[in-house]
Design a protein around this motif. Structure first.
Motif, PDB file in Angstrom:
ATOM      1  N   PHE A  66       2.556  -0.608   5.151  1.00  0.00           N
ATOM      2  CA  PHE A  66       3.240  -0.481   3.863  1.00  0.00           C
ATOM      3  C   PHE A  66       3.877  -1.808   3.466  1.00  0.00           C
ATOM      4  O   PHE A  66       3.790  -2.232   2.305  1.00  0.00           O
ATOM      5  CB  PHE A  66       4.308   0.617   3.943  1.00  0.00           C
ATOM      6  N   ILE A  67       4.521  -2.470   4.402  1.00  0.00           N
ATOM      7  CA  ILE A  67       5.148  -3.756   4.121  1.00  0.00           C
ATOM      8  C   ILE A  67       4.098  -4.755   3.641  1.00  0.00           C
ATOM      9  O   ILE A  67       4.323  -5.490   2.678  1.00  0.00           O
ATOM     10  CB  ILE A  67       5.921  -4.270   5.347  1.00  0.00           C
ATOM     11  N   ALA A  68       2.940  -4.765   4.275  1.00  0.00           N
ATOM     12  CA  ALA A  68       1.854  -5.650   3.841  1.00  0.00           C
ATOM     13  C   ALA A  68       1.428  -5.322   2.419  1.00  0.00           C
ATOM     14  O   ALA A  68       1.174  -6.228   1.607  1.00  0.00           O
ATOM     15  CB  ALA A  68       0.668  -5.543   4.802  1.00  0.00           C
ATOM     16  N   ALA A  69       1.352  -4.051   2.080  1.00  0.00           N
ATOM     17  CA  ALA A  69       0.983  -3.642   0.720  1.00  0.00           C
ATOM     18  C   ALA A  69       2.037  -4.112  -0.281  1.00  0.00           C
ATOM     19  O   ALA A  69       1.686  -4.574  -1.376  1.00  0.00           O
ATOM     20  CB  ALA A  69       0.814  -2.122   0.654  1.00  0.00           C
ATOM     21  N   ASN A  86       3.944   6.205  -5.430  1.00  0.00           N
ATOM     22  CA  ASN A  86       3.430   6.312  -4.060  1.00  0.00           C
ATOM     23  C   ASN A  86       4.277   5.526  -3.062  1.00  0.00           C
ATOM     24  O   ASN A  86       4.451   5.955  -1.919  1.00  0.00           O
ATOM     25  CB  ASN A  86       1.969   5.878  -4.004  1.00  0.00           C
ATOM     26  N   ALA A  87       4.820   4.393  -3.493  1.00  0.00           N
ATOM     27  CA  ALA A  87       5.686   3.609  -2.606  1.00  0.00           C
ATOM     28  C   ALA A  87       6.945   4.403  -2.261  1.00  0.00           C
ATOM     29  O   ALA A  87       7.331   4.492  -1.091  1.00  0.00           O
ATOM     30  CB  ALA A  87       6.052   2.279  -3.269  1.00  0.00           C
ATOM     31  N   TRP A  88       7.571   4.999  -3.274  1.00  0.00           N
ATOM     32  CA  TRP A  88       8.751   5.808  -3.006  1.00  0.00           C
ATOM     33  C   TRP A  88       8.393   7.036  -2.175  1.00  0.00           C
ATOM     34  O   TRP A  88       9.163   7.446  -1.294  1.00  0.00           O
ATOM     35  CB  TRP A  88       9.453   6.217  -4.293  1.00  0.00           C
ATOM     36  N   GLY A  89       7.231   7.625  -2.430  1.00  0.00           N
ATOM     37  CA  GLY A  89       6.791   8.766  -1.629  1.00  0.00           C
ATOM     38  C   GLY A  89       6.667   8.396  -0.161  1.00  0.00           C
ATOM     39  O   GLY A  89       7.087   9.150   0.727  1.00  0.00           O
ATOM     40  N   PHE A  90       6.095   7.212   0.104  1.00  0.00           N
ATOM     41  CA  PHE A  90       5.963   6.764   1.489  1.00  0.00           C
ATOM     42  C   PHE A  90       7.335   6.559   2.126  1.00  0.00           C
ATOM     43  O   PHE A  90       7.587   7.010   3.248  1.00  0.00           O
ATOM     44  CB  PHE A  90       5.143   5.468   1.578  1.00  0.00           C
ATOM     45  N   VAL A  91       8.222   5.872   1.414  1.00  0.00           N
ATOM     46  CA  VAL A  91       9.553   5.579   1.969  1.00  0.00           C
ATOM     47  C   VAL A  91      10.327   6.868   2.239  1.00  0.00           C
ATOM     48  O   VAL A  91      10.924   7.028   3.312  1.00  0.00           O
ATOM     49  CB  VAL A  91      10.330   4.623   1.034  1.00  0.00           C
ATOM     50  N   TYR A 119      -0.856   9.836   3.263  1.00  0.00           N
ATOM     51  CA  TYR A 119      -1.494  10.053   1.957  1.00  0.00           C
ATOM     52  C   TYR A 119      -0.977   9.038   0.939  1.00  0.00           C
ATOM     53  O   TYR A 119      -1.760   8.395   0.229  1.00  0.00           O
ATOM     54  CB  TYR A 119      -1.231  11.484   1.464  1.00  0.00           C
ATOM     55  N   PHE A 120       0.348   8.887   0.847  1.00  0.00           N
ATOM     56  CA  PHE A 120       0.932   7.932  -0.096  1.00  0.00           C
ATOM     57  C   PHE A 120       0.468   6.506   0.209  1.00  0.00           C
ATOM     58  O   PHE A 120       0.157   5.740  -0.701  1.00  0.00           O
ATOM     59  CB  PHE A 120       2.459   7.996  -0.071  1.00  0.00           C
ATOM     60  N   LEU A 121       0.412   6.156   1.489  1.00  0.00           N
ATOM     61  CA  LEU A 121       0.008   4.806   1.874  1.00  0.00           C
ATOM     62  C   LEU A 121      -1.453   4.541   1.526  1.00  0.00           C
ATOM     63  O   LEU A 121      -1.795   3.462   1.023  1.00  0.00           O
ATOM     64  CB  LEU A 121       0.259   4.592   3.371  1.00  0.00           C
ATOM     65  N   ILE A 122      -2.309   5.505   1.764  1.00  0.00           N
ATOM     66  CA  ILE A 122      -3.729   5.349   1.407  1.00  0.00           C
ATOM     67  C   ILE A 122      -3.879   5.193  -0.099  1.00  0.00           C
ATOM     68  O   ILE A 122      -4.639   4.333  -0.572  1.00  0.00           O
ATOM     69  CB  ILE A 122      -4.554   6.537   1.945  1.00  0.00           C
TER      70      ILE A 122
END
Length: 132
Positions: A66-69, A86-91, A119-122
């Motif tokens: 995620f950090i790389a994204a 999606n970023a907020w979903g992942f966090v 899922y959010f990260l993908i």
């Protein structure tokens, strides 16, 4: 993407602190010795130490992707509502995962939350690869 990234980094820093406090607590009350942490081959540590240490280790696995994204998104100056969602979903999923992991640690619940975060990260990476 800066705000979700910063929020994740706060979680990682917090878990460093929590893991440290748990280890010192175990030493203070005689559950472990400081030397047990040199190469982690001492007596069995209390479960709360193991849980916090394992969670901290988890925060240096999938979240690094995620950090790389985030770094890629920032460097490309690319942002969209979908990407932010999606970023907020992942966090949020990582915060929930941490909460489950260091409290009642039910594997099925943890796995569902992990799957949601994945899922959010993908979705983030699919979007980023579509603009490159």
């Amino acid at each position: 993407m800066k705000e979700p990234l910063f929020t994740l980094l706060i979680l990682i820093a917090t878990m460093f602190f929590v893991a440290f406090v748990c280890r010192m607590w175990a030493i203070k009350f005689g559950s472990t010795k400081l030397s047990d942490y040199e190469v982690f081959d001492g007596d069995q540590v209390p479960s709360y130490v193991t849980k916090t240490t394992n969670n901290l280790n988890n925060l240096f696995q999938l979240p690094l992707v995620f950090i790389a994204a985030c770094v890629l998104s920032i460097s490309l100056a690319y942002v969209s509502e979908h990407l932010i969602f999606n970023a907020w979903g992942f966090v949020v999923s990582r915060y929930i995962h941490t909460l489950v992991h260091i409290t009642f640690n039910q594997v099925l619940v943890r796995s569902i939350v992990f799957g949601a975060g994945l899922y959010f990260l993908i979705a983030i990476w699919i979007e980023l690869f579509s603009i490159i």
